[in-house]
Design an enzyme around this catalytic site. Structure first.
Site, mmCIF file in Angstrom:
data_model
loop_
_atom_site.group_PDB
_atom_site.id
_atom_site.type_symbol
_atom_site.label_atom_id
_atom_site.label_comp_id
_atom_site.label_asym_id
_atom_site.label_seq_id
_atom_site.Cartn_x
_atom_site.Cartn_y
_atom_site.Cartn_z
ATOM 1 C CE1 TYR A 142 9.635 -2.120 2.076
ATOM 2 C CE2 TYR A 142 8.522 -0.052 2.726
ATOM 3 C CZ TYR A 142 8.550 -1.434 2.336
ATOM 4 O OH TYR A 142 7.313 -1.991 2.021
ATOM 5 C CE LYS A 193 13.184 -16.482 -4.023
ATOM 6 N NZ LYS A 193 12.079 -17.550 -4.164
ATOM 7 C CG ASP A 226 9.119 -18.602 -3.198
ATOM 8 O OD1 ASP A 226 9.431 -18.860 -2.174
ATOM 9 O OD2 ASP A 226 9.783 -18.888 -4.486
ATOM 10 C CG ASP A 250 4.506 -3.875 2.859
ATOM 11 O OD1 ASP A 250 3.486 -3.305 3.428
ATOM 12 O OD2 ASP A 250 4.580 -3.650 1.629
ATOM 13 C CG ASP A 254 -1.294 -5.699 2.762
ATOM 14 O OD1 ASP A 254 -1.028 -5.181 3.711
ATOM 15 O OD2 ASP A 254 -1.995 -5.210 1.742
HETATM 16 C C1 IPM Z 1 2.636 -0.234 5.158
HETATM 17 C C2 IPM Z 1 2.888 0.532 3.746
HETATM 18 C C3 IPM Z 1 4.072 1.171 3.803
HETATM 19 C C4 IPM Z 1 5.108 0.224 3.753
HETATM 20 C C5 IPM Z 1 4.091 2.030 2.488
HETATM 21 C C6 IPM Z 1 2.784 3.186 2.265
HETATM 22 C C7 IPM Z 1 5.214 2.735 2.255
HETATM 23 O O1 IPM Z 1 2.425 -0.293 2.757
HETATM 24 O O2 IPM Z 1 2.940 0.474 6.192
HETATM 25 O O3 IPM Z 1 2.553 -1.524 5.081
HETATM 26 O O4 IPM Z 1 5.232 -0.353 2.523
HETATM 27 O O5 IPM Z 1 5.677 -0.172 4.754
HETATM 28 MN MN MN Z 2 1.650 -2.343 3.530
#
Ligand code: IPM
Ligand code: MN
Ligand code: NAD
Length: 356
Positions: A142, A193, A226, A250, A254
């Site tokens: 990042y 990884k 993975d 990240d 999710d």
């Molecule tokens: C998050 C988002 C951000 C990240 C993006 C928008 C850059 O997906 O905060 O989870 O990857 O950190």
């Molecule tokens: Mn995200």
């Protein structure tokens, strides 16, 4: 409850898309929770985001980090991202800029099932889904190091560096181990990884193996990313604390959000212990539902709760969580969770619950 004398100074950045809808609801909820605690919040709204960027080019002002450190106790942010800004430049400058420039090295993303009806996983209960992802938040791929050479030609080369430093890896691992110890949690999993990323993630391996010997009471394990994502879905009860790099965190957060009810419910914090820190829901600006008053504000309300907890108001934080649990139980939710409330109605329901 004992009133807290000094008001808490909060910078609010709703940002883009549904951020502009859910964050005002979170502010309402947070205000209702602290009113009960006798604490005052001083709210300062900042209009940073795509509209402002397209109007006058503003992203993150140069003096912003200094201003936040000096004038604020916390930042509450909605989301950054707008189809009118395909480069995503304002989001990189503001969101990633704040994470990096305020050195908010811990990204905390709890994955907690608040109501058993919400998980898509069969036969899972609240007891099975309760873990936290600690995502390294200042390094990895990042950092924006790299470049493009011979752009647009068949000879194009695009480089994106993955930065892993001893200090950066050590401190996120330390934070995760200390969190487990102080919360009497017994399971910690480090994910990387290292079978493919033989330099950067070898550093993760070495520091993890060294540090785990200091925490003999914690069953620490390792899984490749993975496998980890597969295991989270197969049996989430294996996990209490997960620690991983920026990009894997990240993605894992999710996945964790979805098994616990969806992105609309998931909170997160970007923290540097003891310093001004930033709180934001895990979700983004959700352009396709933006402006429709249908986004779920609960993730932002729970983010507000994390912020209050960080600011030393744990009772107010717990009351917000209790309000969300009650709303879920009674079906007072937005359409993503099967309810029929609008964003504002859901925020009002939570705020009214807290005012009782
Ligand atoms: C998050 C988002 C951000 C990240 C993006 C928008 C850059 O997906 O905060 O989870 O990857 O950190
Ligand atoms: Mn995200
Ligand atoms: P997203 O999180 O915005 O949306 C993913 C899916 O979840 C969509 O179907 C959306 O409708 C749904 N969703 C998200 N939040 C919801 C809520 N509160 N209530 C109901 N449904 C919700 O992710 P995306 O579509 O990949 O990204 C959209 C934009 O947001 C992009 O510009 C991306 O870069 C940005 N983004 C920003 C952040 C952030 O600022 N922290 C985080 C993630 C994505």
């Amino acid at each position: 409850m004992t009133p807290t004398a000094t008001p808490k100074r909060i910078a609010v950045i709703p940002g883009d898309g549904i951020g502009k809808e859910v964050i005002p609801e979170a502010v309402k909820v947070v205000q209702a929770a602290v009113a009960h605690a006798g604490t005052k919040l001083e709210i300062t709204n900042l209009d940073w985001g795509a509209d402002r960027f397209l109007r006058d080019g503003t992203t993150l002002p140069a003096d912003a980090p200094e201003m936040f450190r000096r004038d604020f106790d916390a930042i509450l942010l909605g989301a950054m991202g707008d189809p009118r800004v395909p480069s995503n430049q304002h989001a990189a400058d503001i969101l990633l800029g704040l994470r990096f420039k305020l050195d908010l090295y811990v990204n905390v993303r709890p994955c907690v099932l608040l109501d058993p009806r919400l998980t898509p996983l069969r036969d899972r209960t609240e007891r099975d889904i309760n873990f936290v992802v600690f995502r390294e938040n200042t390094e990895g791929s990042y950092v924006g190091m790299g470049g493009i050479f011979k752009k647009g030609t068949p000879d194009e080369i695009a480089l994106q560096e993955d930065v892993n430093t001893y200090k950066g890896v050590e401190r996120i691992l330390r934070y995760a181990f200390e969190y487990a110890r102080s919360n009497k949690l017994t399971k910690l999993c480090m994910s990387d990884k290292s079978n493919a990323l033989a330099f950067g993630h070898d550093l993760w391996q070495r520091l993890f193996k060294k540090m785990r010997t200091e925490y003999p009471e914690i069953q620490s394990s390792h899984q490749f990313i993975d496998n980890l994502l597969m295991q989270i879905i197969r049996d989430p009860s294996q996990f209490q604390v997960i620690v991983t790099c920026n990009m894997f965190g990240d993605i894992a957060s999710d996945v964790g959000a979805q098994i616990a009810g969806g992105l609309g419910l998931a909170p997160s914090g970007n923290i540097h212990p003891g310093q001004v820190s930033m709180f934001e829901p895990v979700h983004g600006s959700a352009p396709t539902i933006a402006g429709k008053n249908e986004a779920n504000p609960m993730g932002s309300a729970l983010t507000g709760a994390m912020m209050l907890d960080y600011l030393g108001l744990p009772d107010a934080a717990k009351r917000i969580e209790a309000a969300v649990r009650s709303a879920l139980k009674e079906g007072k939710t937005t359409p993503d969770l099967g309810g029929s409330l609008s964003t504002r109605e859901c925020g009002d329901w939570l705020a009214n619950f807290l005012a009782k």
